[in-house]
Design an enzyme around this catalytic site. Structure first.
Site, PDB file in Angstrom:
ATOM      1  N   ASP A 110       0.799  -1.229   0.000  1.00  0.00           N
ATOM      2  CA  ASP A 110       0.000   0.000   0.000  1.00  0.00           C
ATOM      3  C   ASP A 110       0.834   1.282   0.000  1.00  0.00           C
ATOM      4  OD1 ASP A 110       0.960  -0.332   2.539  1.00  0.00           O
ATOM      5  OD2 ASP A 110      -1.000  -0.455   3.510  1.00  0.00           O
ATOM      6  N   LYS A 163       5.020   1.547  15.719  1.00  0.00           N
ATOM      7  CA  LYS A 163       3.899   2.317  16.272  1.00  0.00           C
ATOM      8  C   LYS A 163       4.197   2.833  17.695  1.00  0.00           C
ATOM      9  CE  LYS A 163       1.495   0.895  12.668  1.00  0.00           C
ATOM     10  NZ  LYS A 163       1.168  -0.458  12.308  1.00  0.00           N
ATOM     11  N   ASP A 219       1.497   6.032   2.450  1.00  0.00           N
ATOM     12  CA  ASP A 219       0.794   4.759   2.639  1.00  0.00           C
ATOM     13  C   ASP A 219      -0.663   5.077   2.318  1.00  0.00           C
ATOM     14  OD1 ASP A 219      -0.844   2.757   3.718  1.00  0.00           O
ATOM     15  OD2 ASP A 219       0.570   2.286   5.308  1.00  0.00           O
TER      16      ASP A 219
HETATM   17  N1  GDD Z   1       0.769 -11.807   3.078  1.00  0.00           N
HETATM   18  C1  GDD Z   1       0.433 -11.092   4.139  1.00  0.00           C
HETATM   19  N2  GDD Z   1      -0.027 -11.748   5.246  1.00  0.00           N
HETATM   20  N3  GDD Z   1       0.524  -9.759   4.096  1.00  0.00           N
HETATM   21  C2  GDD Z   1       0.150  -9.055   5.181  1.00  0.00           C
HETATM   22  C3  GDD Z   1      -0.347  -9.668   6.355  1.00  0.00           C
HETATM   23  C4  GDD Z   1      -0.427 -11.100   6.380  1.00  0.00           C
HETATM   24  O1  GDD Z   1      -0.830 -11.731   7.352  1.00  0.00           O
HETATM   25  N4  GDD Z   1      -0.634  -8.692   7.245  1.00  0.00           N
HETATM   26  C5  GDD Z   1      -0.347  -7.517   6.654  1.00  0.00           C
HETATM   27  N5  GDD Z   1       0.119  -7.728   5.406  1.00  0.00           N
HETATM   28  C6  GDD Z   1       0.583  -6.733   4.428  1.00  0.00           C
HETATM   29  C7  GDD Z   1      -0.392  -5.594   4.147  1.00  0.00           C
HETATM   30  O2  GDD Z   1      -1.207  -5.884   3.030  1.00  0.00           O
HETATM   31  C8  GDD Z   1       0.548  -4.452   3.826  1.00  0.00           C
HETATM   32  O3  GDD Z   1       0.950  -4.489   2.463  1.00  0.00           O
HETATM   33  C9  GDD Z   1       1.773  -4.743   4.664  1.00  0.00           C
HETATM   34  O4  GDD Z   1       1.713  -6.130   5.004  1.00  0.00           O
HETATM   35  C10 GDD Z   1       1.839  -3.888   5.938  1.00  0.00           C
HETATM   36  O5  GDD Z   1       0.632  -4.047   6.671  1.00  0.00           O
HETATM   37  P1  GDD Z   1      -0.256  -2.780   7.082  1.00  0.00           P
HETATM   38  O6  GDD Z   1      -1.416  -3.307   7.816  1.00  0.00           O
HETATM   39  O7  GDD Z   1      -0.489  -1.878   5.928  1.00  0.00           O
HETATM   40  O8  GDD Z   1       0.737  -2.128   8.140  1.00  0.00           O
HETATM   41  P2  GDD Z   1       0.860  -0.599   8.569  1.00  0.00           P
HETATM   42  O9  GDD Z   1       0.589   0.315   7.450  1.00  0.00           O
HETATM   43  O10 GDD Z   1       0.041  -0.407   9.809  1.00  0.00           O
HETATM   44  O11 GDD Z   1       2.429  -0.522   9.003  1.00  0.00           O
HETATM   45  C11 GDD Z   1       3.453  -0.993   8.143  1.00  0.00           C
HETATM   46  O12 GDD Z   1       3.691  -0.067   7.107  1.00  0.00           O
HETATM   47  C12 GDD Z   1       4.227   1.208   7.526  1.00  0.00           C
HETATM   48  C13 GDD Z   1       4.472   2.032   6.267  1.00  0.00           C
HETATM   49  O13 GDD Z   1       3.284   2.253   5.615  1.00  0.00           O
HETATM   50  C14 GDD Z   1       4.742  -1.236   8.959  1.00  0.00           C
HETATM   51  O14 GDD Z   1       5.653  -1.889   8.108  1.00  0.00           O
HETATM   52  C15 GDD Z   1       5.324   0.078   9.475  1.00  0.00           C
HETATM   53  O15 GDD Z   1       6.575  -0.159  10.107  1.00  0.00           O
HETATM   54  C16 GDD Z   1       5.543   1.040   8.301  1.00  0.00           C
HETATM   55  O16 GDD Z   1       6.023   2.295   8.784  1.00  0.00           O
HETATM   56 MG    MG Z   2      -0.158   0.120   5.541  1.00  0.00          MG
END
Ligand code: GDD
Ligand code: MG
Length: 361
Positions: A110, A163, A219
């Site tokens: 994303d 976070k 994001d």
């Molecule tokens: N295959 C798979 N399986 N993918 C997953 C799973 C899972 O169980 N859970 C989450 N993802 C994927 C999501 O689709 C996304 O592409 C990515 O892993 C990160 O998950 P998000 O749910 O979007 O996390 P976030 O936005 O709260 O935080 C993450 O992204 C931030 C930057 O946008 C973390 O990596 C943070 O450290 C980072 O700053």
């Molecule tokens: Mg995200």
């Protein structure tokens, strides 16, 4: 080279769009979000791309298999039977990621930016550590993973805090990595967070570095950020490929219009607008900071501002939509209706005003 894109999760924060289409396939600037990433990986010389999926893999397979030829890449689907988090999927795809000794890219599905993969690979090879995280600066670091540096060694990460509740810094994990194959040996085949479990081990080993991202980053996993990210993307496009932007007397600022869309000459579009395929915009309509997805119609004299209009939807005459309103697939808004921050579920018809944030189901 190889890359893995994390495409799991249910995309709940991007509802109601993700009730119809998995998040990575929602069109960003008129192309599935994930295609921006596949294209950038292919341009950097990646030939093997693993999509780590745990939700509706059939739809993804059907849509993406056809892009293999177009981009000259092999796309394989690594399907989880239970969500494995952000690290478990790397272990599950071990065979592809370890097929040679070269490092591989990992991407959150994303994030939108200019994806500097070549520069990232060069930087990674030069410092000799096991992993490199792309870093960017944000105003609200508590929503992300925060990177703290060792002052003595440039770019060596001293702490990684996912976070953070208290402020530790504003340089964050942009969700793009390059890792050596040996990093997979630190991961077990079970639900595991790369941010909370794997990165701290690499930090401890003094083997995790950060690479500063140039240009914009977002994001786009929630509606407000999706719209903000669209604006940033269009600004970047205006610099890199201005010929892709729409021109005309009724266009203001940066706008993309699909060639199949029909826009009345008396409508005014922009700034920061994306108009999808087969969209029809009526006389005197005004669209700003919004995305109108394919096959939707905005009738005469309506104002659409800070709104995502989902596929196959209709906005009547003299309507006013604003305040990060999001309409799902096949929604109808009757004439003269005002919606401010409404999230409208697919197949709904709205005949009365929604003056403040609400979910309409
Ligand atoms: N295959 C798979 N399986 N993918 C997953 C799973 C899972 O169980 N859970 C989450 N993802 C994927 C999501 O689709 C996304 O592409 C990515 O892993 C990160 O998950 P998000 O749910 O979007 O996390 P976030 O936005 O709260 O935080 C993450 O992204 C931030 C930057 O946008 C973390 O990596 C943070 O450290 C980072 O700053
Ligand atoms: Mg995200």
């Amino acid at each position: 080279m190889k890359g893995l894109i994390l495409v799991g999760g249910y995309g709940t924060r991007l509802r109601p769009l993700t009730l119809t289409v998995p998040k990575p396939l929602v069109e960003f600037a008129n192309r599935p979000m994930i295609l921006h990433q596949i294209e950038a990986l292919a341009n950097a010389g990646v030939t093997d791309i693993v999509l780590a999926v745990n939700y509706r893999p059939e739809v993804m397979v059907e849509t993406l298999k056809k892009y293999e030829k177009e981009y000259g890449v092999n796309i394989t689907f690594s399907v989880e039977t239970e969500p494995l988090g952000t690290a478990g999927p790397l272990k599950l795809a071990e065979e592809v990621l370890k097929k040679d000794n070269s490092p591989f890219f990992v991407l959150n599905s994303d994030v939108i930016c200019e994806y500097p993969f070549k520069e990232l690979a060069d930087f990674h090879k030069a410092h000799g550590g096991k992993g490199t995280i792309v870093a960017t600066k944000v105003d609200e670091p508590s929503k992300y993973g925060v990177i703290v540096h060792d002052i003595s060694t440039p770019n060596l990460i001293d702490r990684f805090v996912e976070k953070p509740v208290e402020f530790v810094g504003n340089r964050i994990n942009a969700g793009l990595y390059i890792l050596n194959p040996e990093v997979i040996d630190l991961i077990d085949l079970k639900p595991t967070s790369i941010e909370k479990e794997t990165f701290p081990i690499l930090v401890e080993q003094k083997s995790l570095y950060s690479f500063d991202l140039e240009g914009f980053w977002m994001d786009v996993g929630q509606p407000k950020d999706f719209l903000a990210g669209t604006g940033l993307y269009l600004t970047s496009l205006a610099k890199r490929n201005p010929e892709k932007l729409a021109k005309g007397d009724n266009i203001v600022g940066n706008v993309i219009v699909d060639p199949t869309a029909k826009i009345s000459p008396s409508a005014k579009i922009g700034p920061d607008v994306v108009i999808g395929p087969n969209v029809v915009i009526g006389d005197g309509a005004r669209i700003a900071r919004s995305v109108v997805l394919s096959n939707s119609t905005i009738k005469d004299h309506s104002l659409v501002k800070s709104t995502i209009v989902g596929w196959n939807s209709t906005v009547g005459r003299w309507c006013r939509l604003e305040g990060v309103t999001v309409m799902g697939d096949d929604v109808e808004v009757k004439d003269e209706v005002y919606i401010n921050g409404g999230k409208v579920l697919p197949h709904k018809s709205i005949a009365s005003n929604v003056p403040k944030e609400a979910i309409i189901m």
